[in-house]
Design an enzyme around this catalytic site. Structure first.
Site, PDB file in Angstrom:
ATOM      1  N   GLU A   1       0.752  -1.200  -0.094  1.00  0.00           N
ATOM      2  CA  GLU A   1      -0.134  -0.042   0.253  1.00  0.00           C
ATOM      3  C   GLU A   1       0.905   1.022  -0.154  1.00  0.00           C
ATOM      4  OE1 GLU A   1      -3.543   1.788   2.278  1.00  0.00           O
ATOM      5  OE2 GLU A   1      -3.031  -0.024   3.273  1.00  0.00           O
TER       6      GLU A   1
ATOM      7  N   LYS B   1      -8.430  -0.377   1.130  1.00  0.00           N
ATOM      8  CA  LYS B   1      -9.472  -1.206   2.017  1.00  0.00           C
ATOM      9  C   LYS B   1     -10.789  -2.491   1.518  1.00  0.00           C
ATOM     10  CE  LYS B   1      -9.161  -0.391   5.854  1.00  0.00           C
ATOM     11  NZ  LYS B   1      -8.071  -0.969   6.187  1.00  0.00           N
TER      12      LYS B   1
END
Length: 567
Positions: free
Chosen positions: A369, A386
């Site tokens: 990420e 997410k």
């Protein structure tokens, strides 16, 4: 404390004085304590001080800064990387001696589909090299405690100490604004890091970004960086290798370029040794099966999820990223070998190795990420994750799980809320109308998991500094929740320990004021004889407590297995 038993299955977890500048800060978060109204869905009202009426917080301040003129020299070696064994062999040969102490490697170990292109590596360098270590004050549970202690060690071992009342971000901001450079020095380079600060920002530095307090003190420094003046860069797209050396203007040029070129030529001449090098770090399966220790039991974690759901039901938050820490005492361990094993088994585009020997600290990170990047064209990009699900054991099962994630109402809700939170964060520092979402809820596949990723971009406002872009968005919204300030406050009351480096960011701040930072997840922190792993997940109204526990276990499994393999 709860011992997680090891067995086959899902739970095998396995100075100088700093000139002060005035900064108006509203310490209250009273609006964040009120029940949220519908129109507040994605806007953190407690953050109004970041709006236009308080935009001076993010303006560049140029007064009282000593200017340092920097000169960059570099060389390029076409199509060299693969002929000398790739990034792994280059790092081991150039920087792997003495347990790779005081070295860094921002490692794009997963480059498929253009996720990442460049790797940056280096060690203790020339005359400009230094290590900067920052610890917040010992006080806790007090409003906006951002001051702390700074220690700077230079290349010759001299140490300076200072207390920074305004905090670490102000220090870093002034440092970057003090560098003068010529753009022509790096014309022709396809990347944005040319030397500067490489290291990490710990989660507790949220108190410099609007959070009211830290209930738990970090065991590790709250920020630790090298100033890297000698850097090796690998372009994975074209297989090129670059070597860069940064010096102060009108000082003798470093001999590092010549010495490193000779080492690379030597590697080319004996590239068959790469297999030998790989075997040097090949692990043997450990017979020590002592367990990781969790800060909370399964039952307590489930209860914490239920507490989060109560806050959400009461309108205090829409999403809470609940986390915990897993710890294991270790003996003598080959930390670099552990990282090499982790990057092989769980390659990631924003992976990193950091070794701070004076702190007895090594960081082995396999993060997929990106937190935030600012390029040379003043374009900002965030890529929050997410939504996570395990890979399947067969191609058919794998595709089914990927589709399950793609169309999960719960995961879509998590992702959408964080996208809007980051649009709000970037909106504080970007030109009006420039913030946009080119990719929404795309599913990306990695060695062990599928993840749902979105991309948010914007054009940085000209009167905002690079560091203040980070301060506007830190910590990453994917690790906090929405609204951010109130969510962090709730999480502080639920979680039982400091997140430390986990949930913070690893990356660089280049001397020309570009930066690229990841989110510290899927990471092993080795500190003072202990390995720790942070893991968790976002809680929304649709969350199932038992499923959230299983997701936390899944996210910690790859780094935990790597530790168990070595210790």
């Amino acid at each position: 404390m709860f011992i997680i038993l090891m067995h086959a299955g899902a739970e095998s977890l396995l100075l100088r004085e700093i000139t002060r500048t005035s900064r108006s800060v509203n310490n209250s978060d009273e609006l964040g304590r009120e029940a949220l109204r519908p129109r507040q869905l994605f806007c953190d009202l407690g953050d109004r001080r970041f709006g236009i009426q308080h935009s001076r917080r993010f303006e560049i301040q140029r007064s009282s800064i000593g200017v340092k003129c920097l000169k960059l020299t570099w060389r390029k070696f076409d199509h060299l990387a693969s002929t000398v064994g790739g990034a792994r062999n280059i790092f081991c040969e150039l920087f792997g001696n003495n347990k790779a102490e005081n070295t860094f490697w921002l490692d794009s170990s997963s480059t498929e589909k253009g996720r990442a292109r460049f790797s940056f590596m280096g060690g203790k360098g020339g005359s400009l090299w230094k290590q900067v270590t920052f610890r917040l004050s010992d006080q806790s549970d007090v409003k906006f405690t951002s001051g702390g202690h700074l220690l700077i060690e230079d290349a010759e071992g001299s140490i300076e100490r200072a207390y920074l009342e305004e905090g670490f971000f102000d220090f870093l901001d002034k440092e970057l604004l003090s560098f003068h450079h010529e753009k022509k020095d790096y014309e022709g380079l396809p990347f944005d890091f040319y030397g500067g600060y490489i290291g990490y920002i710990g989660y507790n530095l949220k108190v410099e970004c609007g959070a009211a307090s830290n209930h738990h003190k970090s065991r590790t420094p709250d920020a630790c960086f090298f100033f890297a003046d000698n850097v090796v860069v690998i372009d994975h797209l074209y297989d090129d290798v670059y070597i860069l050396s940064l010096n102060e203007e009108n000082t003798p040029m470093s001999t590092w370029l010549d010495a490193t070129e000779q080492k690379l030529i030597g590697l080319r001449a004996s590239s068959t040794r790469q297999l030998e090098e790989q075997n040097l770090h090949a692990p043997t399966v450990s017979r020590n099966k002592s367990a990781f220790i969790s800060e909370v039991s399964r039952g307590d974690y489930v209860n914490n999820v239920e507490n989060c759901l109560k806050y959400i039901k009461d309108g205090e938050s829409y999403e809470l990223c609940l986390t915990t820490q897993l710890r294991k005492r270790i003996g003598e361990i080959d930390s670099l070998g552990l990282y090499l094993h982790l990057r092989e088994k769980n390659p990631a585009p924003y992976a990193a190795w950091l070794s701070f020997s004076k702190e007895d600290l090594c960081i082995c990170c396999s993060s997929p990420e990106r937190f935030l990047r600012l390029d040379k064209n003043d374009l900002l990009e965030a890529k929050p994750i997410k939504g996570t699900i395990a890979r399947g054991s067969t191609p058919e099962e794998d595709e089914q799980l990927k589709l399950q994630l793609q169309y999960s109402e719960k995961d879509q809700a998590e992702n959408l809320m964080i996208v809007d939170l980051l649009r709000n964060d970037l909106g504080r520092v970007c030109e009006p109308g420039s913030v946009h979402v080119p990719n929404l809820m795309n599913v990306e596949s990695y060695a062990t998991v599928h993840t749902m990723v979105s991309t948010i971009c914007g054009k940085k406002h000209s009167n905002v500094s690079a560091v203040n872009c980070v301060r506007a968005a830190f910590p990453g919204g994917s690790m906090t929740g929405a609204p951010k300030l109130r969510s962090m406050e709730i999480l502080e009351s639920i979680e039982s320990c400091s997140r430390g480096i986990y949930s913070g960011s690893i990356g660089y701040f280049s001397y020309n004021r570009t930066f690229d930072l990841n989110i510290v997840i899927r990471t092993v922190v080795i500190h003072e004889g202990e390995a720790s792993i942070g893991a968790g997940g976002a809680i929304v109204a649709l969350s199932n407590p038992e499923d959230e526990y299983e997701e936390m276990i899944l996210k910690s499994s790859a780094p935990a297995k790597a530790v168990m393999y070595f210790d």
